[in-house]
Design a protein around this motif. Structure first.
Motif, PDB file in Angstrom:
ATOM      1  N   THR A  90       1.150  -1.318   0.107  1.00  0.00           N
ATOM      2  CA  THR A  90      -0.115   0.338   0.214  1.00  0.00           C
ATOM      3  C   THR A  90       1.025   1.020  -0.191  1.00  0.00           C
ATOM      4  N   LEU A  91       0.997   2.046  -1.287  1.00  0.00           N
ATOM      5  CA  LEU A  91       1.350   3.314  -1.233  1.00  0.00           C
ATOM      6  C   LEU A  91       0.217   4.210  -0.578  1.00  0.00           C
ATOM      7  N   ILE A  92      -0.224   4.467  -1.154  1.00  0.00           N
ATOM      8  CA  ILE A  92      -1.612   5.449  -0.076  1.00  0.00           C
ATOM      9  C   ILE A  92      -2.543   4.674   0.193  1.00  0.00           C
ATOM     10  N   LYS A  93      -3.181   4.937   1.194  1.00  0.00           N
ATOM     11  CA  LYS A  93      -4.540   4.074   2.064  1.00  0.00           C
ATOM     12  C   LYS A  93      -5.441   4.680   1.282  1.00  0.00           C
ATOM     13  N   GLY A  94      -6.557   4.194   0.368  1.00  0.00           N
ATOM     14  CA  GLY A  94      -8.260   5.112   0.242  1.00  0.00           C
ATOM     15  C   GLY A  94      -8.725   5.052   1.718  1.00  0.00           C
TER      16      GLY A  94
ATOM     17  N   GLY B 190      -5.025  -9.333  -6.037  1.00  0.00           N
ATOM     18  CA  GLY B 190      -4.118  -8.412  -4.895  1.00  0.00           C
ATOM     19  C   GLY B 190      -4.791  -7.307  -5.029  1.00  0.00           C
ATOM     20  N   LEU B 191      -6.256  -6.757  -5.694  1.00  0.00           N
ATOM     21  CA  LEU B 191      -6.813  -6.175  -5.445  1.00  0.00           C
ATOM     22  C   LEU B 191      -8.096  -5.896  -4.572  1.00  0.00           C
TER      23      LEU B 191
ATOM     24  N   SER C 282      -6.970   4.038  -2.705  1.00  0.00           N
ATOM     25  CA  SER C 282      -5.826   3.750  -2.383  1.00  0.00           C
ATOM     26  C   SER C 282      -5.171   3.743  -4.157  1.00  0.00           C
ATOM     27  N   ARG C 283      -3.532   3.816  -3.449  1.00  0.00           N
ATOM     28  CA  ARG C 283      -2.853   3.597  -4.002  1.00  0.00           C
ATOM     29  C   ARG C 283      -1.724   2.275  -3.890  1.00  0.00           C
TER      30      ARG C 283
END
Length: 220
Positions: free
Chosen positions: A121-125, A177-178, A185-186
């Motif tokens: 997780t690079l950015i968590k939504g 994975g998604l 998220s990113r």
């Protein structure tokens, strides 16, 4: 007196000449009317042809517009066609989305040997978690894991990609994975070849381990 009577009976009197003139005038009038009718019919026919040509031109232009419209794509599950067109329209980002999702990410190469699917997780939504069977909309960049060379990107096409998740429409690395990723998220997906397009480089497919950075924009 008998000669005048005989001349009239032979068709040479003034009354007979008047009749001939009248007959000629009637014939000329009929001929003029016939010409007008032919011209009117010809004009109507030409008008019909013009309308048909105009309609045909409009239809052709519309078809041409449809053919040139850009479409988004996503990593397809098909081994023969790694990129499959879809009809996704670009939605707005979630209201509370990180502004970084408006910018294409820089994606580099991985390190070491990739043996399993890794989700980072690079950015968590802040949105709901993606569920299997939903239609999700994403922006993504795909590179070769070993050297970081880009082979696909929705950013280059100018619109996100929409597809079913967890139902075999995309490569297994995406399906696995998604699911569970929150909207907004990113994430970075490091996918071994067996969960992507395989390790065979034939057929123009991106073979071997791959890395995707995926922005999950929407799910429904």
């Amino acid at each position: 007196m008998s000669e005048r009577v005989q001349n009239r009976s032979a068709g040479q009197g003034p009354g007979t000449k008047a009749e001939r003139r009248l007959a000629a005038q009637l014939a000329a009038k009929k001929a003029a009317e016939a010409r007008r009718r032919r011209q009117s019919m010809l004009g109507a026919f030409v008008g019909v042809l013009a309308v048909a040509a105009l309609i045909g031109g409009i239809v052709w232009l519309n078809n041409g517009d449809d053919d040139t419209k850009s479409t988004a794509a996503a990593p397809s599950a098909s081994a023969d066609a790694p990129v499959e067109p879809t009809a996704a329209a670009a939605p707005q980002l979630p209201a509370d989305a990180d502004p970084a999702l408006k910018t294409k990410p820089t994606v580099g190469a991985g390190k070491g040997e990739l043996k399993k699917l890794n989700v980072t997780t690079l950015i968590k939504g802040n949105g709901p978690a993606v569920k299997a069977g939903q239609q999700i909309t994403t922006n993504y960049v795909g590179v070769f894991y070993k050297d970081g060379k880009e082979f696909d990107s929705s950013w280059g096409r100018g619109e996100p990609a929409t597809f079913g998740i967890g139902v075999g429409q995309v490569i297994p690395g995406w399906d696995q994975g998604l699911v569970g990723v929150p909207v907004g998220s990113r994430v970075q997906l490091d996918i071994p070849g067996e969960l992507a397009y395989g390790n065979d480089a034939s057929g123009g497919r991106p073979a071997g381990p791959l890395r995707f950075v995926v922005d999950v924009i929407a799910a429904q």
